[in-house]
Design a protein around this motif. Structure first.
Motif, PDB file in Angstrom:
ATOM      1  N   PHE A 167       0.828  -1.210   0.000  1.00  0.00           N
ATOM      2  CA  PHE A 167       0.000   0.000   0.000  1.00  0.00           C
ATOM      3  C   PHE A 167       0.864   1.262   0.000  1.00  0.00           C
ATOM      4  O   PHE A 167       1.989   1.245   0.461  1.00  0.00           O
ATOM      5  N   ARG A 168       0.264   2.370  -0.470  1.00  0.00           N
ATOM      6  CA  ARG A 168       0.873   3.698  -0.338  1.00  0.00           C
ATOM      7  C   ARG A 168      -0.184   4.637   0.225  1.00  0.00           C
ATOM      8  O   ARG A 168      -1.244   4.728  -0.391  1.00  0.00           O
ATOM      9  N   PRO A 169       0.039   5.378   1.297  1.00  0.00           N
ATOM     10  CA  PRO A 169       1.171   5.170   2.209  1.00  0.00           C
ATOM     11  C   PRO A 169       1.025   3.820   2.913  1.00  0.00           C
ATOM     12  O   PRO A 169      -0.080   3.307   3.026  1.00  0.00           O
ATOM     13  N   ALA A 170       2.141   3.261   3.365  1.00  0.00           N
ATOM     14  CA  ALA A 170       2.092   1.951   4.025  1.00  0.00           C
ATOM     15  C   ALA A 170       1.416   2.085   5.388  1.00  0.00           C
ATOM     16  O   ALA A 170       1.787   2.949   6.177  1.00  0.00           O
ATOM     17  N   PRO A 171       0.399   1.248   5.671  1.00  0.00           N
ATOM     18  CA  PRO A 171      -0.228   1.281   7.001  1.00  0.00           C
ATOM     19  C   PRO A 171       0.702   0.655   8.040  1.00  0.00           C
ATOM     20  O   PRO A 171       1.747   0.102   7.686  1.00  0.00           O
ATOM     21  N   SER A 172       0.316   0.722   9.294  1.00  0.00           N
ATOM     22  CA  SER A 172       1.170   0.185  10.358  1.00  0.00           C
ATOM     23  C   SER A 172       0.987  -1.322  10.533  1.00  0.00           C
ATOM     24  O   SER A 172       1.729  -1.959  11.272  1.00  0.00           O
ATOM     25  N   VAL A 173      -0.013  -1.915   9.863  1.00  0.00           N
ATOM     26  CA  VAL A 173      -0.259  -3.357   9.966  1.00  0.00           C
ATOM     27  C   VAL A 173      -0.483  -3.933   8.563  1.00  0.00           C
ATOM     28  O   VAL A 173      -0.783  -3.197   7.629  1.00  0.00           O
ATOM     29  N   ASP A 174      -0.339  -5.256   8.450  1.00  0.00           N
ATOM     30  CA  ASP A 174      -0.592  -5.924   7.173  1.00  0.00           C
ATOM     31  C   ASP A 174      -2.086  -6.015   6.891  1.00  0.00           C
ATOM     32  O   ASP A 174      -2.916  -5.865   7.791  1.00  0.00           O
ATOM     33  N   GLY A 175      -2.395  -6.307   5.635  1.00  0.00           N
ATOM     34  CA  GLY A 175      -3.779  -6.545   5.239  1.00  0.00           C
ATOM     35  C   GLY A 175      -4.030  -8.031   5.033  1.00  0.00           C
ATOM     36  O   GLY A 175      -3.094  -8.840   5.063  1.00  0.00           O
ATOM     37  N   GLY A 176      -5.279  -8.379   4.813  1.00  0.00           N
ATOM     38  CA  GLY A 176      -5.646  -9.766   4.522  1.00  0.00           C
ATOM     39  C   GLY A 176      -6.738  -9.778   3.465  1.00  0.00           C
ATOM     40  O   GLY A 176      -7.634  -8.931   3.479  1.00  0.00           O
ATOM     41  N   LEU A 177      -6.638 -10.734   2.544  1.00  0.00           N
ATOM     42  CA  LEU A 177      -7.625 -10.851   1.478  1.00  0.00           C
ATOM     43  C   LEU A 177      -8.693 -11.851   1.917  1.00  0.00           C
ATOM     44  O   LEU A 177      -8.395 -13.022   2.158  1.00  0.00           O
ATOM     45  N   LEU A 178      -9.910 -11.363   2.032  1.00  0.00           N
ATOM     46  CA  LEU A 178     -11.022 -12.134   2.598  1.00  0.00           C
ATOM     47  C   LEU A 178     -12.168 -12.199   1.594  1.00  0.00           C
ATOM     48  O   LEU A 178     -12.486 -11.192   0.966  1.00  0.00           O
ATOM     49  N   THR A 179     -12.775 -13.377   1.439  1.00  0.00           N
ATOM     50  CA  THR A 179     -14.010 -13.423   0.662  1.00  0.00           C
ATOM     51  C   THR A 179     -15.162 -13.845   1.567  1.00  0.00           C
ATOM     52  O   THR A 179     -14.989 -14.649   2.485  1.00  0.00           O
ATOM     53  N   MET A 180     -16.320 -13.270   1.312  1.00  0.00           N
ATOM     54  CA  MET A 180     -17.559 -13.640   2.003  1.00  0.00           C
ATOM     55  C   MET A 180     -18.538 -14.072   0.906  1.00  0.00           C
ATOM     56  O   MET A 180     -18.709 -13.363  -0.080  1.00  0.00           O
ATOM     57  N   THR A 181     -19.130 -15.258   1.065  1.00  0.00           N
ATOM     58  CA  THR A 181     -20.030 -15.784   0.041  1.00  0.00           C
ATOM     59  C   THR A 181     -21.348 -16.194   0.673  1.00  0.00           C
ATOM     60  O   THR A 181     -21.357 -16.874   1.708  1.00  0.00           O
ATOM     61  N   ARG A 182     -22.440 -15.776   0.049  1.00  0.00           N
ATOM     62  CA  ARG A 182     -23.766 -16.159   0.556  1.00  0.00           C
ATOM     63  C   ARG A 182     -23.966 -17.658   0.356  1.00  0.00           C
ATOM     64  O   ARG A 182     -23.740 -18.183  -0.727  1.00  0.00           O
ATOM     65  N   ARG A 183     -24.396 -18.356   1.416  1.00  0.00           N
ATOM     66  CA  ARG A 183     -24.656 -19.794   1.288  1.00  0.00           C
ATOM     67  C   ARG A 183     -25.945 -20.008   0.485  1.00  0.00           C
ATOM     68  O   ARG A 183     -26.950 -19.354   0.766  1.00  0.00           O
ATOM     69  N   PRO A 184     -25.939 -20.959  -0.482  1.00  0.00           N
ATOM     70  CA  PRO A 184     -27.178 -21.216  -1.238  1.00  0.00           C
ATOM     71  C   PRO A 184     -28.298 -21.692  -0.311  1.00  0.00           C
ATOM     72  O   PRO A 184     -29.463 -21.345  -0.498  1.00  0.00           O
ATOM     73  N   VAL A 185     -27.927 -22.491   0.704  1.00  0.00           N
ATOM     74  CA  VAL A 185     -28.917 -22.945   1.698  1.00  0.00           C
ATOM     75  C   VAL A 185     -28.378 -22.569   3.079  1.00  0.00           C
ATOM     76  O   VAL A 185     -27.305 -23.032   3.480  1.00  0.00           O
ATOM     77  N   PRO A 186     -29.084 -21.705   3.826  1.00  0.00           N
ATOM     78  CA  PRO A 186     -28.599 -21.324   5.169  1.00  0.00           C
ATOM     79  C   PRO A 186     -28.467 -22.535   6.088  1.00  0.00           C
ATOM     80  O   PRO A 186     -29.194 -23.523   5.923  1.00  0.00           O
ATOM     81  N   LEU A 187     -27.537 -22.457   7.042  1.00  0.00           N
ATOM     82  CA  LEU A 187     -27.350 -23.554   8.002  1.00  0.00           C
ATOM     83  C   LEU A 187     -28.442 -23.562   9.060  1.00  0.00           C
ATOM     84  O   LEU A 187     -28.664 -24.571   9.719  1.00  0.00           O
ATOM     85  N   VAL A 188     -29.111 -22.430   9.264  1.00  0.00           N
ATOM     86  CA  VAL A 188     -30.240 -22.394  10.206  1.00  0.00           C
ATOM     87  C   VAL A 188     -31.431 -21.750   9.510  1.00  0.00           C
ATOM     88  O   VAL A 188     -31.270 -20.951   8.590  1.00  0.00           O
ATOM     89  N   HIS A 189     -32.604 -22.117   9.953  1.00  0.00           N
ATOM     90  CA  HIS A 189     -33.821 -21.556   9.372  1.00  0.00           C
ATOM     91  C   HIS A 189     -34.582 -20.830  10.472  1.00  0.00           C
ATOM     92  O   HIS A 189     -34.391 -21.092  11.644  1.00  0.00           O
ATOM     93  N   GLY A 190     -35.447 -19.926  10.054  1.00  0.00           N
ATOM     94  CA  GLY A 190     -36.219 -19.193  11.050  1.00  0.00           C
ATOM     95  C   GLY A 190     -35.669 -17.795  11.255  1.00  0.00           C
ATOM     96  O   GLY A 190     -34.988 -17.249  10.395  1.00  0.00           O
ATOM     97  N   ASP A 191     -35.942 -17.263  12.419  1.00  0.00           N
ATOM     98  CA  ASP A 191     -35.700 -15.859  12.717  1.00  0.00           C
ATOM     99  C   ASP A 191     -34.206 -15.553  12.891  1.00  0.00           C
ATOM    100  O   ASP A 191     -33.579 -16.014  13.845  1.00  0.00           O
TER     101      ASP A 191
END
Length: 256
Positions: A167-191
């Motif tokens: 990065f520019r400017p360089a931050p004081s900590v490293d970054g991380g590459l993260l993906t979030m994906t919607r589950r086709p079928v949720p693990l729980v149902h209801g509220d």
């Protein structure tokens, strides 16, 4: 991460550290290429990701808070790619399915993640965030309460560590590459709210270890709870952060 103060008229980086590393940009492009549909980019800055993503031919909306940067970037983009000059916390995400991409300002990471997780039409998100946040979100070394509360609906994957020098400017900590994906079928149902209130109760409940914390919620019979812990291989002194997505779903089912 240092929080830069805005200059008069807001002409400033707004806490953003710009991504300059070609390898990291290529990794993000590859993750986005595995998805389909319109793209919404958060905090495009000078367009390091926006320009290559605009060449995919997919509809692209880049949400940039700095008016001067937004104007300058729009001039560099092909038709079909648009820059919206607004704060991502006020932006209304599209109603049709889409993909979110972004190098998030480190000091706003959790705030923006909460905003994304509250929006309900996106299919995948490819995000560059603080390393420690990326690890906790993906449940590496223990999941955060926010992850446990969202896990039945979203899968989180940690892809790589991104050094501060990318990065520019360089931050004081490293970054991380993260993906979030919607589950086709949720693990729980209801509220969803009821489930999330349950997660919060467990994470903040008194007791030394899960066995005691869960018993004190008053939601489980002692014998059923003991059997569940044994069947799942969860030691009574484990902590809420140690449970997997499937174990949270199973625990919710037991309580119901």
């Amino acid at each position: 991460m240092p929080h830069h103060r805005s200059m008069v008229g807001g002409r400033h980086e707004l806490g953003q550290n710009f991504l300059t590393d070609r390898t990291v940009i290529a990794s993000i492009e590859a993750l986005v290429a595995a998805t389909s549909g319109p793209i919404v980019e958060i905090g495009p800055g000078d367009g390091a990701l926006t320009v290559p993503l605009s060449l995919t031919g997919r509809p692209l909306t880049a949400v940039e808070i700095d008016p001067r940067r937004a104007q300058r970037l729009q001039r560099r983009l092909p038709p079909g790619a648009h820059v919206v000059n607004t704060d991502i916390l006020r932006y209304r995400f599209p109603r049709e399915p889409h993909v979110i991409v972004g190098n998030l300002p480190f000091h706003l990471t959790t705030t923006i993640l909460r905003r994304i997780l509250a929006a309900d039409r996106w299919e995948s998100a490819v995000l560059l965030v603080q390393w420690e946040v990326a690890r906790r979100r993906a449940g590496v070394g223990g999941a955060s309460m926010l992850t446990a509360a969202s896990w039945p609906w979203y899968d989180f994957t940690l892809h790589s560590r991104v050094p501060a020098r990318a990065f520019r400017p360089a931050p004081s900590v490293d970054g991380g590459l993260l993906t979030m994906t919607r589950r086709p079928v949720p693990l729980v149902h209801g509220d969803r709210r009821a489930y999330q209130a349950f997660v919060q109760q467990v994470f903040t409940g008194p007791g030394r270890g899960l066995g005691e914390v869960l018993a004190r919620t008053g939601r489980f019979g002692r014998a059923a709870l003991r059997d569940w812990l044994r069947a799942e291989g969860v030691p009574p002194y484990a902590l809420p952060k140690d449970l997997t997505a499937e174990q949270w779903a199973s625990l919710w089912g037991l309580m119901r």
